[in-house]
Enzyme design. Structure first.
Site, PDB file in Angstrom:
ATOM      1  N   CYS A 102      14.413 -76.732  49.042  1.00 53.79           N
ATOM      2  CA  CYS A 102      14.259 -76.390  47.365  1.00 53.79           C
ATOM      3  C   CYS A 102      13.684 -75.735  46.436  1.00 53.79           C
ATOM      4  O   CYS A 102      13.576 -75.449  45.848  1.00 53.79           O
ATOM      5  CB  CYS A 102      13.965 -78.317  47.718  1.00 53.79           C
ATOM      6  SG  CYS A 102      15.059 -79.418  47.736  1.00 53.79           S
TER       7      CYS A 102
HETATM    8  N1  LIG Z   1      16.780 -81.777  52.522  1.00 47.37           N
HETATM    9  C1  LIG Z   1      16.167 -82.515  52.117  1.00 47.37           C
HETATM   10  O1  LIG Z   1      14.699 -82.653  52.003  1.00 47.37           O
HETATM   11  C2  LIG Z   1      16.220 -82.140  50.209  1.00 47.37           C
HETATM   12  C3  LIG Z   1      15.279 -83.015  49.076  1.00 47.37           C
HETATM   13  C4  LIG Z   1      15.990 -82.985  48.512  1.00 47.37           C
HETATM   14  C5  LIG Z   1      16.977 -82.679  47.579  1.00 47.37           C
HETATM   15  N2  LIG Z   1      18.175 -81.923  48.949  1.00 47.37           N
HETATM   16  C6  LIG Z   1      19.036 -81.270  48.383  1.00 47.37           C
HETATM   17  O2  LIG Z   1      20.096 -82.127  49.051  1.00 47.37           O
HETATM   18  C7  LIG Z   1      21.418 -81.363  48.215  1.00 47.37           C
HETATM   19  C8  LIG Z   1      21.829 -81.658  50.329  1.00 47.37           C
HETATM   20  O3  LIG Z   1      20.510 -80.495  51.270  1.00 47.37           O
HETATM   21  P1  LIG Z   1      20.382 -81.230  52.596  1.00 47.37           P
HETATM   22  O4  LIG Z   1      19.822 -80.559  52.838  1.00 47.37           O
HETATM   23  O5  LIG Z   1      21.570 -82.126  53.368  1.00 47.37           O
HETATM   24  O6  LIG Z   1      21.740 -80.254  52.818  1.00 47.37           O
HETATM   25  P2  LIG Z   1      23.211 -80.102  53.969  1.00 47.37           P
HETATM   26  O7  LIG Z   1      23.060 -78.696  54.379  1.00 47.37           O
HETATM   27  O8  LIG Z   1      21.781 -80.641  55.485  1.00 47.37           O
HETATM   28  O9  LIG Z   1      23.661 -80.873  54.569  1.00 47.37           O
HETATM   29  C9  LIG Z   1      24.977 -81.065  53.923  1.00 47.37           C
HETATM   30  C10 LIG Z   1      25.857 -81.921  54.322  1.00 47.37           C
HETATM   31  O10 LIG Z   1      27.122 -81.181  53.377  1.00 47.37           O
HETATM   32  C11 LIG Z   1      28.006 -80.666  53.946  1.00 47.37           C
HETATM   33  N3  LIG Z   1      29.680 -80.437  53.210  1.00 47.37           N
HETATM   34  C12 LIG Z   1      29.402 -79.161  52.827  1.00 47.37           C
HETATM   35  N4  LIG Z   1      30.454 -79.226  52.424  1.00 47.37           N
HETATM   36  C13 LIG Z   1      31.205 -80.016  52.625  1.00 47.37           C
HETATM   37  C14 LIG Z   1      31.961 -81.111  51.095  1.00 47.37           C
HETATM   38  N5  LIG Z   1      33.353 -80.063  51.026  1.00 47.37           N
HETATM   39  N6  LIG Z   1      32.261 -81.834  51.415  1.00 47.37           N
HETATM   40  C15 LIG Z   1      31.994 -82.745  52.496  1.00 47.37           C
HETATM   41  N7  LIG Z   1      30.835 -82.257  53.351  1.00 47.37           N
HETATM   42  C16 LIG Z   1      30.308 -81.384  52.666  1.00 47.37           C
HETATM   43  C17 LIG Z   1      27.879 -79.947  55.512  1.00 47.37           C
HETATM   44  O11 LIG Z   1      28.491 -80.222  56.226  1.00 47.37           O
HETATM   45  C18 LIG Z   1      26.088 -80.774  55.954  1.00 47.37           C
HETATM   46  O12 LIG Z   1      26.759 -81.549  56.779  1.00 47.37           O
HETATM   47  C19 LIG Z   1      20.991 -80.486  48.322  1.00 47.37           C
HETATM   48  O13 LIG Z   1      21.386 -80.355  47.121  1.00 47.37           O
HETATM   49  C20 LIG Z   1      19.080 -79.839  49.161  1.00 47.37           C
HETATM   50  O14 LIG Z   1      18.871 -78.617  47.394  1.00 47.37           O
HETATM   51  C21 LIG Z   1      18.078 -82.038  50.110  1.00 47.37           C
END
Ligand SMILES: NC(=O)c1ccc[n+]([C@@H]2O[C@H](COP(=O)([O-])OP(=O)(O)OC[C@H]3O[C@@H](n4cnc5c(N)ncnc54)[C@H](O)[C@@H]3O)[C@@H](O)[C@H]2O)c1
Length: 437
Positions: free
Chosen positions: A271
């Site tokens: 992030c």
């Molecule tokens: N991890 C955190 O602490 C956090 C905190 C705040 C915001 N975010 C935001 O949240 C969002 C997700 O982050 P994350 O850390 O969970 O990512 P991540 O990579 O852990 O998870 C994303 C998931 O989406 C899946 N995916 C990708 N394309 C897809 C599709 N077309 N259809 C279905 N599933 C699909 C992937 O296989 C994966 O399992 C990002 O925008 C990130 O910036 C994350």
């Protein structure tokens, strides 16, 4: 079809698209509140793990998954034909940067194209991924409309609600972190607020999807800028022979107008290093420079280089060159007590140290083998922290302050310790071997 009655009596089915660090705890939170949840993920391994009741994220217990699966409240699938089974779809897919540090929205548009053909009247779609203002309405909405043949806010409802997950925070979790929600129609906002309030402690409605998107980007820019400030203060105080950690501790006693941020070897995670670039990108459309944010990025990006200089100087004081020295990096994850190494400064440190001719190993209790990233593909495994191993390195470089590392043991047996996190603050013996960086 999502209705306020379906939300109130918990018959609404919740779909979570993207079952990663954000999606999995969100899905569990709804299941634990008694909702039936279907996770959709293109990664079939996630569906297999959930079916088997196994976690794939360290700080989320298998017991929570097993429990929800046993009650018939959680399942995960890679079959997007099952999209109509859900009344609401919460989209938590990645929003990384591309090789030119531009927003890569392909996961959002890809997801929209994938779920679009299966959308049915009355479903609510909420985007949770971090992105710049306008993403929900200008980027995601047209793709959803094109592939579904439906119109947003009439055929399906559409909202944005930023994820504020702080993995492994003992005090705040998905349930008790207030959830900002914005939408561009009354009905979409009403449904989204009702949906979040049914499972989370508090929803914070704002007047538009854009305001909600801007809130998230502002929060992360705020952190990035403040971390850059403390990193700059660290460099200045270091030159003056003043301990920045002592100064932060003292400044934190001010009961108003000060909030502590801590220096480190650089910015990490998915992030803070990434989101400000999303804002910069969008601001260009309005011909507005983002000088403050870019300056912060510059300072934070330069930190690994400064740390490597400190390592080089500390070795020099021992009449050694970094070229040919053996360096053990302690901590690969971007922050303490997690197994997530996305954008971790440790990776950049390894790269810089190798460039200088050092030989580098790492220790991280949460990452027994180093996963490959888009940029870094090192074939490395975590080295055990035994007295013999520790003493065989010319220096130990602490990059992450995991709680389950024995820092007294480390200092006792190390030849030299460069500490970027003040992790050795409580170590009594051997302090003359410690250099703060
Ligand atoms: N991890 C955190 O602490 C956090 C905190 C705040 C915001 N975010 C935001 O949240 C969002 C997700 O982050 P994350 O850390 O969970 O990512 P991540 O990579 O852990 O998870 C994303 C998931 O989406 C899946 N995916 C990708 N394309 C897809 C599709 N077309 N259809 C279905 N599933 C699909 C992937 O296989 C994966 O399992 C990002 O925008 C990130 O910036 C994350």
């Amino acid at each position: 079809m999502l209705t306020t009655e379906g939300i109130a009596n918990k018959t609404a089915v919740i779909g979570v698209v993207g079952m990663g660090y954000v999606g999995l705890p969100l899905a569990l939170t709804y299941a634990e509140e008694g909702f039936k949840v279907i996770g959709y993920d293109i990664d079939e391994k996630k569906a297999t793990a959930i079916k088997a009741g196994e976690t794939y994220i360290k700080h989320i217990s298998s017991d929570r998954i097993k429990d929800a699966v046993k009650k018939g409240l959680l399942e995960c699938t890679a079959d997007f034909e099952r999209i109509p089974e859900s009344d609401a779809l919460l989209v938590c897919v990645p929003t990384p940067l591309d090789d030119h540090l531009q927003p890569d929205l392909s996961f959002i548009t890809g997801t929209a194209a994938q779920i679009g053909p299966y959308l049915v009247n009355g479903q609510l779609i909420v985007l949770e991924s971090s992105s710049f203002p306008g993403t929900t309405e200008e980027v995601m909405r047209p793709v959803l409309e094109e592939h579904s043949g439906l119109t947003a806010h009439k055929g399906f409802y559409l909202a944005y609600s930023p994820e504020r997950e702080d993995p492994n925070n003992p005090r705040y979790n998905t349930k008790n972190i207030p959830k900002v929600v914005g939408a561009n129609s009354e009905k979409s906002l009403e449904l989204a607020v009702a949906l979040y309030e049914a499972a989370l402690d508090k929803a914070v409605p704002v007047s538009s999807a854009e305001a909600a998107e801007a809130t998230k980007i502002f929060e992360n820019a705020f952190r990035g800028v403040n971390i850059a400030l403390v990193n700059e203060i660290k460099v200045i105080l270091d030159a003056m022979g003043i301990d920045v950690w002592e100064v932060i501790r003292a400044a934190s006693t001010k009961p108003f107008g000060f909030m502590p941020f801590y220096p480190g070897p650089g910015l990490g995670g998915h992030c803070i290093p990434i989101d400000p670039f999303y804002l910069t990108y969008k601001a260009r459309e309005f011909e507005i420079p983002t000088r403050f944010i870019e300056l912060a990025g510059e300072i934070n990006t330069n930190m690994p280089r400064w740390v490597v200089d400190k390592v080089m100087n500390a070795l020099n004081d021992q009449r050694k060159a970094l070229n040919g020295s053996r360096v053990l990096i302690v901590g690969l994850a971007y922050k303490k007590n997690v197994d997530d190494m996305r954008e971790s400064p440790s990776l950049r440190l390894i790269e810089l140290l190798l460039e200088k001719g050092a030989s580098v190993d790492y220790h991280d209790p949460y990452l027994p083998k180093m996963p490959a990233t888009r940029r870094y593909k090192y074939d490395m495994a975590s080295v055990e922290l035994t007295p013999e191993n520790i003493s065989s390195y010319d220096t130990v470089l602490i990059a992450t302050d995991h709680d389950n590392v024995d820092y007294a043991l480390l200092v006792k047996h190390a030849q030299l310790v460069v500490d970027t996190r003040n992790a050795t603050r409580d170590v009594k013996e051997g302090r003359d071997k410690i250099v703060k960086a």
